[in-house]
Scaffold this motif. Structure first.
Motif, PDB file in Angstrom:
ATOM      1  N   ALA A  26     -24.225  -2.238 -14.046  1.00  0.00           N
ATOM      2  CA  ALA A  26     -24.198  -2.287 -12.580  1.00  0.00           C
ATOM      3  C   ALA A  26     -24.432  -0.876 -12.068  1.00  0.00           C
ATOM      4  O   ALA A  26     -23.834   0.087 -12.561  1.00  0.00           O
ATOM      5  N   PHE A  27     -25.315  -0.767 -11.082  1.00  0.00           N
ATOM      6  CA  PHE A  27     -25.682   0.556 -10.562  1.00  0.00           C
ATOM      7  C   PHE A  27     -26.033   0.435  -9.088  1.00  0.00           C
ATOM      8  O   PHE A  27     -26.349  -0.651  -8.585  1.00  0.00           O
ATOM      9  N   HIS A  28     -25.989   1.589  -8.397  1.00  0.00           N
ATOM     10  CA  HIS A  28     -26.300   1.598  -6.973  1.00  0.00           C
ATOM     11  C   HIS A  28     -27.785   1.307  -6.747  1.00  0.00           C
ATOM     12  O   HIS A  28     -28.651   1.870  -7.432  1.00  0.00           O
ATOM     13  N   GLY A  91     -38.547 -15.981  -2.380  1.00  0.00           N
ATOM     14  CA  GLY A  91     -37.164 -15.501  -2.407  1.00  0.00           C
ATOM     15  C   GLY A  91     -37.049 -13.996  -2.231  1.00  0.00           C
ATOM     16  O   GLY A  91     -35.938 -13.481  -2.084  1.00  0.00           O
ATOM     17  N   GLY A  92     -38.176 -13.297  -2.290  1.00  0.00           N
ATOM     18  CA  GLY A  92     -38.152 -11.849  -2.086  1.00  0.00           C
ATOM     19  C   GLY A  92     -37.876 -11.057  -3.347  1.00  0.00           C
ATOM     20  O   GLY A  92     -37.501  -9.883  -3.272  1.00  0.00           O
ATOM     21  N   GLN A  93     -38.070 -11.676  -4.515  1.00  0.00           N
ATOM     22  CA  GLN A  93     -37.827 -10.948  -5.769  1.00  0.00           C
ATOM     23  C   GLN A  93     -38.947  -9.949  -6.008  1.00  0.00           C
ATOM     24  O   GLN A  93     -40.133 -10.326  -6.036  1.00  0.00           O
ATOM     25  N   THR A  94     -38.584  -8.672  -6.176  1.00  0.00           N
ATOM     26  CA  THR A  94     -39.587  -7.624  -6.412  1.00  0.00           C
ATOM     27  C   THR A  94     -39.490  -7.035  -7.815  1.00  0.00           C
ATOM     28  O   THR A  94     -40.410  -6.352  -8.246  1.00  0.00           O
ATOM     29  N   VAL A  95     -38.385  -7.247  -8.499  1.00  0.00           N
ATOM     30  CA  VAL A  95     -38.231  -6.787  -9.881  1.00  0.00           C
ATOM     31  C   VAL A  95     -38.012  -8.023 -10.750  1.00  0.00           C
ATOM     32  O   VAL A  95     -37.045  -8.776 -10.543  1.00  0.00           O
ATOM     33  N   ASP A  96     -38.904  -8.221 -11.716  1.00  0.00           N
ATOM     34  CA  ASP A  96     -38.886  -9.446 -12.518  1.00  0.00           C
ATOM     35  C   ASP A  96     -37.952  -9.327 -13.715  1.00  0.00           C
ATOM     36  O   ASP A  96     -38.353  -9.538 -14.878  1.00  0.00           O
ATOM     37  N   ILE A  98     -33.829 -10.542 -13.864  1.00  0.00           N
ATOM     38  CA  ILE A  98     -32.810 -11.150 -12.991  1.00  0.00           C
ATOM     39  C   ILE A  98     -31.725 -10.130 -12.641  1.00  0.00           C
ATOM     40  O   ILE A  98     -31.291  -9.337 -13.485  1.00  0.00           O
ATOM     41  N   HIS A  99     -31.310 -10.172 -11.373  1.00  0.00           N
ATOM     42  CA  HIS A  99     -30.291  -9.236 -10.901  1.00  0.00           C
ATOM     43  C   HIS A  99     -29.593  -9.847  -9.703  1.00  0.00           C
ATOM     44  O   HIS A  99     -30.162 -10.677  -8.984  1.00  0.00           O
ATOM     45  N   PHE A 100     -28.375  -9.370  -9.485  1.00  0.00           N
ATOM     46  CA  PHE A 100     -27.551  -9.866  -8.386  1.00  0.00           C
ATOM     47  C   PHE A 100     -27.171  -8.676  -7.514  1.00  0.00           C
ATOM     48  O   PHE A 100     -26.634  -7.684  -8.006  1.00  0.00           O
ATOM     49  N   HIS A 101     -27.467  -8.805  -6.232  1.00  0.00           N
ATOM     50  CA  HIS A 101     -27.102  -7.767  -5.263  1.00  0.00           C
ATOM     51  C   HIS A 101     -25.657  -8.030  -4.821  1.00  0.00           C
ATOM     52  O   HIS A 101     -25.341  -9.146  -4.370  1.00  0.00           O
ATOM     53  N   LEU A 102     -24.807  -7.026  -4.920  1.00  0.00           N
ATOM     54  CA  LEU A 102     -23.471  -7.073  -4.332  1.00  0.00           C
ATOM     55  C   LEU A 102     -23.510  -6.211  -3.072  1.00  0.00           C
ATOM     56  O   LEU A 102     -23.736  -4.993  -3.147  1.00  0.00           O
TER      57      LEU A 102
END
Ligand code: AMP
Ligand code: ZN
Length: 113
Positions: A26-28, A91-96, A98-102
């Motif tokens: 997890a990173f900023h 869906g606006g995915q720009t990095v292929d 998978i990731h979850f925005h918190l």
């Protein structure tokens, strides 16, 4: 593989890491959309939600457990927050990978754009 999140997980490119274990990192977010904007990413390369199946889905619950730990350590649970997974073009995915925005720290509007 030319994947920016695989490279972040492998420490080949720098990031501001807030949590890491054997399964997730997890990173900023480099372009924060809220006072709290952390990306939670499996270390395993999974392209998108469409690739989730019975052999890899346990990492998703682990990502949510990680999110709750981060929420509690940041103290944003009381005010509320949002977890977002964008999938595909619409869906606006720009990095292929998978990731979850918190997202948290401000009142997030709904519906999304
Ligand atoms: P998405 O649009 O859902 O695919 O989200 C991708 C996110 O990755 C965006 O919010 C970007 O700001 C973020 N991002 C792209 N490159 C980096 C990077 N090197 N470090 C941190 N966040 C990044
Ligand atoms: Zn990857």
């Amino acid at each position: 593989m030319d994947c920016i999140f695989c490279k972040i997980a492998a420490k080949q490119i720098p990031s501001e890491i807030v949590f890491e274990d054997d399964k997730v990192i997890a990173f900023h977010d480099i372009s924060p959309a809220a006072p709290v904007h952390i990306l939670i990413v499996p270390k395993q390369h999974i392209e998108s939600t469409l690739e989730i199946n019975s052999s890899n889905s346990s990492v998703i619950s682990h990502i949510y457990e990680t999110a709750v730990q981060l929420v509690n350590s940041l103290g944003i649970g009381g005010d509320g927050f949002r977890i977002v997974n964008n999938c595909g073009k619409n869906g606006g995915q720009t990095v292929d990978h998978i990731h979850f925005h918190l997202l948290g720290g401000r009142n997030l509007t709904w519906p999304p754009g």
